[in-house]
Design an enzyme around this catalytic site. Structure first.
Site, mmCIF file in Angstrom:
data_model
loop_
_atom_site.group_PDB
_atom_site.id
_atom_site.type_symbol
_atom_site.label_atom_id
_atom_site.label_comp_id
_atom_site.label_asym_id
_atom_site.label_seq_id
_atom_site.Cartn_x
_atom_site.Cartn_y
_atom_site.Cartn_z
ATOM 1 N N ILE A 1 1.371 -7.163 -10.120
ATOM 2 C CA ILE A 1 1.566 -6.082 -11.075
ATOM 3 C C ILE A 1 3.036 -5.688 -11.161
ATOM 4 O O ILE A 1 3.561 -5.427 -12.258
ATOM 5 C CB ILE A 1 0.689 -4.871 -10.696
ATOM 6 C CG1 ILE A 1 -0.790 -5.241 -10.868
ATOM 7 C CG2 ILE A 1 1.038 -3.660 -11.553
ATOM 8 C CD1 ILE A 1 -1.755 -4.186 -10.362
ATOM 9 N N GLU B 1 0.816 -1.200 0.000
ATOM 10 C CA GLU B 1 0.000 0.000 0.000
ATOM 11 C C GLU B 1 0.859 1.264 0.000
ATOM 12 O O GLU B 1 0.485 2.277 -0.587
ATOM 13 C CB GLU B 1 -0.935 -0.001 1.212
ATOM 14 C CG GLU B 1 -2.010 -1.064 1.187
ATOM 15 C CD GLU B 1 -1.545 -2.423 1.699
ATOM 16 O OE1 GLU B 1 -2.354 -3.350 1.765
ATOM 17 O OE2 GLU B 1 -0.333 -2.538 2.049
ATOM 18 N N PRO C 1 10.653 -14.998 1.228
ATOM 19 C CA PRO C 1 9.484 -15.066 2.115
ATOM 20 C C PRO C 1 8.848 -13.693 2.290
ATOM 21 O O PRO C 1 9.537 -12.666 2.277
ATOM 22 C CB PRO C 1 10.078 -15.571 3.439
ATOM 23 C CG PRO C 1 11.387 -16.192 3.075
ATOM 24 C CD PRO C 1 11.888 -15.402 1.910
#
Length: 440
Positions: free
Chosen positions: A358, A68, A282
């Protein structure tokens, strides 16, 4: 009657969140043992501040975690271009998001933790910082926070908004809690029509469907340079090695991969003959050591990225001879994607919803994804339809797809180009969001 029921539910929610604060403190202490960032400025989590606020009238942007924050960076840049004097109040919930967000700050800006969702903490947060408006990135709608913004007349928007069907069904089970939260937003700018429909069904005021900010990701020259340096380093033994990345794996997926490799000896030998280097990254930093021990315990030679010396120092032999590189660093996903020939999508081989693919497409890195991509359903579908990603049923199918692409370089090149084309055709969301916000 509905108003009374909602008030009663919100009151019970507030009491519960208040009672859970000791558990939050213990959780922060546990996480802080492996990620020290969680121990920074802990009082901010409860609405107590000993640092100055951003300058009066700052635009408040909340970006919960790393993904984000990267999307927020694109929007913040577009807003600053239109509002040169804009001051920023940037909040996060995770240590990785906060670390990434530091690069977005200018003099007069401020960066703090978003407080725990109690009426008291959210009121103190807004009273201290006094933002002119709030922009919540993607999914972060908290009942007490929304109510506090209403009470203090702070317009609050959900931006680059997405809501998968699983979260939608969960929200519908608690209409007395989700209803006031979504109705209380000043407006929502959604990624897709499907997201918009689900958000509207919960009572949100959807102002526009503007696409996904993450398609505006910009390649970083320094990341590309480092990726090229690593690829050149791998040629030191005389031949280029294919690099297959396992991107943002979650607990349990490493075992699925190791088991699938062990189950098909012929396929494993084919990978060995090709010199495949597995690049294992990870998702959560606190698992780096655990994953290292797990893979090494299966007999694989593992080299940790953190042990790689800076240029121009020569690489240790272990880096060249390793079967697996462990990507135990933060903020280097663009480097890893540009180093890799293809990537397996973490979170998609267990019912966890997948990860954002993306960024991989933007760097020409084709994706092999499992059946579970509900968190990023539209982007996954777009990538699959464009030929930039391949959908498989399980980890065994994923390794078959990896082998197929390695044995057909032309097909792999087509998938790489498909990702670049998809990104080029989907850009522009940052400008659309910035323009829309300026009209509000």
């Amino acid at each position: 009657m509905q108003h009374l029921q909602e008030s009663f539910t919100l009151g019970g929610y507030a009491l519960l969140m208040q009672a859970l604060q000791p558990l939050l403190r213990r959780k922060l202490q546990r996480r802080g043992r492996t990620e020290p960032g969680y121990l920074q400025q802990v009082p901010e989590r409860f609405g107590h501040y000993d640092t100055p606020p951003a300058q009066a009238g700052a635009v408040w942007v909340h970006a919960v975690s790393l993904g984000e924050t990267r999307a927020a960076a694109l929007l913040i840049d577009a807003l600053r271009q239109r509002l040169p004097g804009m001051r920023l109040l940037l909040t996060h919930s995770t240590a990785t998001g906060r670390a990434q967000g530091q690069a977005l700050l200018l003099p007069g800006d401020a960066q703090v933790w978003l407080p725990w969702d109690t009426p008291e903490a959210t009121r103190r947060f807004l009273k201290h910082h006094r933002p002119c408006c709030g922009l919540l990135m993607e999914t972060e709608v908290w009942p007490a926070l929304v109510r506090a913004c209403q009470q203090q007349a702070v317009p609050l928007y959900l931006v680059n908004a997405r809501l998968n069907d699983k979260s939608f069904q969960a929200a519908k089970r608690w209409p007395s809690l989700s209803g006031p939260a979504y109705r209380g937003l000043s407006g929502v700018f959604a990624q897709s029509d499907a997201d918009a429909q689900r958000l509207q069904a919960l009572g949100a005021k959807v102002l526009a469907v503007l696409g996904n900010l993450k398609f505006d990701v910009k390649p970083q020259p320094e990341a590309k340079a480092l990726a090229l340096q690593w690829r050149a380093g791998l040629k030191a033994q005389g031949s280029a090695r294919p690099v297959v990345m396992l991107a943002s794996t979650r607990e349990g997926e490493e075992n699925l991969w190791l088991d699938a490799l062990a189950a098909n000896v012929d396929r494993a030998q084919a990978f060995k003959a090709m010199g495949v280097l597995w690049l294992l990254v990870p998702r959560h930093p606190q698992r780096f050591e655990e994953v290292h021990q797990q893979v090494q315990g299966r007999g694989w030679a593992v080299f940790r990225r953190s042990a790689l010396p800076p240029a121009p120092e020569p690489w240790p032999a272990a880096a060249l001879k390793a079967d697996v590189w462990l990507g135990d660093s933060l903020g280097e996903m663009p480097v890893y994607f540009q180093m890799a020939d293809m990537a397996l999508l973490g979170g998609s081989f267990m019912p966890l919803g997948g990860q954002n693919l993306i960024e991989a497409a933007a760097f020409g890195c084709p994706i092999v994804m499992g059946p579970h991509t509900f968190n990023f359903a539209e982007a996954s579908q777009q990538a699959e339809e464009a030929g930039a990603a391949a959908r498989v049923r399980d980890m065994d199918g994923a390794l078959n797809q990896v082998l197929a692409w390695l044995e057909a370089p032309q097909a792999l090149a087509q998938a790489q180009q498909a990702g670049l084309t998809l990104i080029a055709q989907s850009r522009g969301a940052a400008d659309r969001y910035a323009q829309a916000m300026l009209k509000e």
